[in-house]
Design an enzyme around this catalytic site. Structure first.
Site, PDB file in Angstrom:
ATOM      1  N   LYS A  98     -43.696  -1.332   0.693  1.00  0.00           N
ATOM      2  CA  LYS A  98     -42.955  -0.065   0.538  1.00  0.00           C
ATOM      3  C   LYS A  98     -42.458   0.500   1.862  1.00  0.00           C
ATOM      4  O   LYS A  98     -42.914   0.116   2.934  1.00  0.00           O
ATOM      5  CB  LYS A  98     -43.795   0.926  -0.258  1.00  0.00           C
ATOM      6  CG  LYS A  98     -43.784   0.507  -1.742  1.00  0.00           C
ATOM      7  CD  LYS A  98     -44.237   1.554  -2.687  1.00  0.00           C
ATOM      8  CE  LYS A  98     -44.056   1.019  -4.115  1.00  0.00           C
ATOM      9  NZ  LYS A  98     -44.885   1.723  -5.073  1.00  0.00           N
ATOM     10  N   ARG A 130     -51.356  -3.507  -6.755  1.00  0.00           N
ATOM     11  CA  ARG A 130     -50.112  -4.066  -7.311  1.00  0.00           C
ATOM     12  C   ARG A 130     -49.323  -4.671  -6.160  1.00  0.00           C
ATOM     13  O   ARG A 130     -48.908  -3.933  -5.259  1.00  0.00           O
ATOM     14  CB  ARG A 130     -49.325  -2.931  -7.990  1.00  0.00           C
ATOM     15  CG  ARG A 130     -48.017  -3.359  -8.625  1.00  0.00           C
ATOM     16  CD  ARG A 130     -47.292  -2.143  -9.203  1.00  0.00           C
ATOM     17  NE  ARG A 130     -46.056  -2.527  -9.850  1.00  0.00           N
ATOM     18  CZ  ARG A 130     -44.905  -2.709  -9.210  1.00  0.00           C
ATOM     19  NH1 ARG A 130     -44.822  -2.541  -7.905  1.00  0.00           N
ATOM     20  NH2 ARG A 130     -43.820  -3.053  -9.888  1.00  0.00           N
TER      21      ARG A 130
HETATM   22  N1  HH2 Z   1     -44.153   0.839  -7.720  1.00  0.00           N
HETATM   23  C1  HH2 Z   1     -42.991   0.302  -8.136  1.00  0.00           C
HETATM   24  C2  HH2 Z   1     -42.780  -0.005  -9.477  1.00  0.00           C
HETATM   25  N2  HH2 Z   1     -43.752   0.207 -10.390  1.00  0.00           N
HETATM   26  N3  HH2 Z   1     -45.938   0.944 -10.923  1.00  0.00           N
HETATM   27  C3  HH2 Z   1     -47.095   1.489 -10.546  1.00  0.00           C
HETATM   28  N4  HH2 Z   1     -48.065   1.729 -11.440  1.00  0.00           N
HETATM   29  N5  HH2 Z   1     -47.334   1.831  -9.232  1.00  0.00           N
HETATM   30  C4  HH2 Z   1     -46.402   1.640  -8.260  1.00  0.00           C
HETATM   31  O1  HH2 Z   1     -46.661   2.000  -7.093  1.00  0.00           O
HETATM   32  C5  HH2 Z   1     -45.140   1.067  -8.632  1.00  0.00           C
HETATM   33  C6  HH2 Z   1     -44.941   0.729 -10.005  1.00  0.00           C
HETATM   34  C7  HH2 Z   1     -41.912   0.024  -7.129  1.00  0.00           C
HETATM   35  O2  HH2 Z   1     -42.002  -1.269  -6.601  1.00  0.00           O
HETATM   36  P1  HH2 Z   1     -41.143  -2.540  -7.084  1.00  0.00           P
HETATM   37  O3  HH2 Z   1     -41.410  -2.839  -8.517  1.00  0.00           O
HETATM   38  O4  HH2 Z   1     -41.381  -3.661  -6.165  1.00  0.00           O
HETATM   39  O5  HH2 Z   1     -39.651  -2.107  -6.888  1.00  0.00           O
HETATM   40  P2  HH2 Z   1     -38.512  -1.622  -7.868  1.00  0.00           P
HETATM   41  O6  HH2 Z   1     -38.965  -0.355  -8.505  1.00  0.00           O
HETATM   42  O7  HH2 Z   1     -37.330  -1.438  -6.958  1.00  0.00           O
HETATM   43  O8  HH2 Z   1     -38.289  -2.677  -8.918  1.00  0.00           O
END
Ligand code: HH2
Length: 285
Positions: A227, A261
């Site tokens: 992040k 995660r």
């Molecule tokens: N962060 C993201 C997405 N989903 N779910 C939970 N429970 N906690 C988190 O911190 C979280 C999440 C964001 O990360 P990522 O999926 O890699 O990116 P994007 O939202 O751009 O797909």
């Protein structure tokens, strides 16, 4: 305060919480912040999911809409088109529980009908009350992540009296609502929502005081992987945040996190095992 349950019940799956669990990220999107486009085709997404299981993932988190600040809104129809075939194939080929990462209750419902057993609700304070009904009616586990506003507005919603106390009270209230709606205590997971409506400093403070959130008495998920607050400290792009992520995973586990995660499953599974061994002072050797 009740102690954290020893197990997480998700549909027909039960996950023991006697060591930190690894949730592998599977973004079936063209625009996720660090892996957008890599797993956008169903076949590639399923292959990557199975690879993550081999590498040590305990949960697979499938998402069809990016939540990064400023991300495009995706229609329900398009989100379903992205995630359902992947969930169906993955649930049929592995025993590892699948979670659906979504802001929409309608998507959560269809995903659970198709084989997901955890609802990962990233809609935050805007939460659709129907989201909890999906978990209550199906026995799926419910992850509630703190956020404010939408991906378009969250960057301007970072005023808190005290970020840890404020986030904790939103999470505690959400857990109470879920219990009242009939979700079992051992099917609830709380997540402070790193990077969602928080400045880099606030993310760092949340991480250092994560034990206060663990103190609420529910399993805690930390989603720090790659992040931008890591980028803010190290001045590095997403592709070079592995070591920074490792530091956050180790710190989260030292503060009591139950689930991390992550995108880099084999590396972070090792970091998690090592951190857990230190936290247990080797008693598990
Ligand atoms: N962060 C993201 C997405 N989903 N779910 C939970 N429970 N906690 C988190 O911190 C979280 C999440 C964001 O990360 P990522 O999926 O890699 O990116 P994007 O939202 O751009 O797909």
């Amino acid at each position: 305060m009740s102690p954290v349950p020893l197990e997480l019940r998700c549909g027909s799956h039960t996950l023991l919480l006697d060591r930190p669990l690894i949730m592998g990220v599977l973004n079936v999107t063209p625009d996720s912040f660090s892996d957008g486009g890599l797993w956008f085709q169903t076949g590639e997404a399923v292959a990557h999911a199975l690879e993550m299981v081999e590498q040590g993932a305990d949960i697979l988190d499938v998402g069809g809409e990016s939540t990064r600040p400023g991300a495009e809104h995706v229609s329900e129809e398009e989100e379903l088109r992205r995630v359902l075939p992947v969930i169906e194939a993955v649930a049929a080929r592995t025993q590892v529980p699948v979670s659906i990462d979504t802001r929409k209750a309608s998507v959560a419902r269809r995903a659970v009908e198709t084989g997901a057993s955890i609802v990962n609700d990233t809609s935050g304070e805007e939460a659709d009350p129907e989201m909890a009904s999906v978990a209550a009616h199906t026995g799926a586990a419910m992850i509630f992540m703190h956020s404010r506003g939408t991906p378009a507005t969250m960057r301007s919603l970072t005023r808190y009296d005290d970020v840890v106390t404020d986030v904790s009270s939103v999470l505690a209230a959400a857990a109470e609502r879920f219990l009242a709606r009939g979700i079992a205590r051992d099917s609830i997971v709380l997540d402070p929502g790193f990077g969602f409506a928080k400045t880099p400093r606030q993310n760092l403070e949340l991480l250092d005081r994560l034990d206060e959130i663990v103190g609420l008495g529910y399993p805690v998920l930390a989603g720090t992987s790659r992040k931008s607050f890591i980028g803010a400290v190290l001045d590095l792009p997403e592709t070079q945040r592995m070591e920074g992520t490792a530091a956050t995973v180790a710190w989260a586990i030292a503060r009591g996190a139950h689930i991390v995660r992550v995108h880099d499953v084999p590396e972070m599974a090792r970091v998690a095992r090592m951190s857990a061994a230190i936290a247990a002072r080797g008693r598990t050797l």
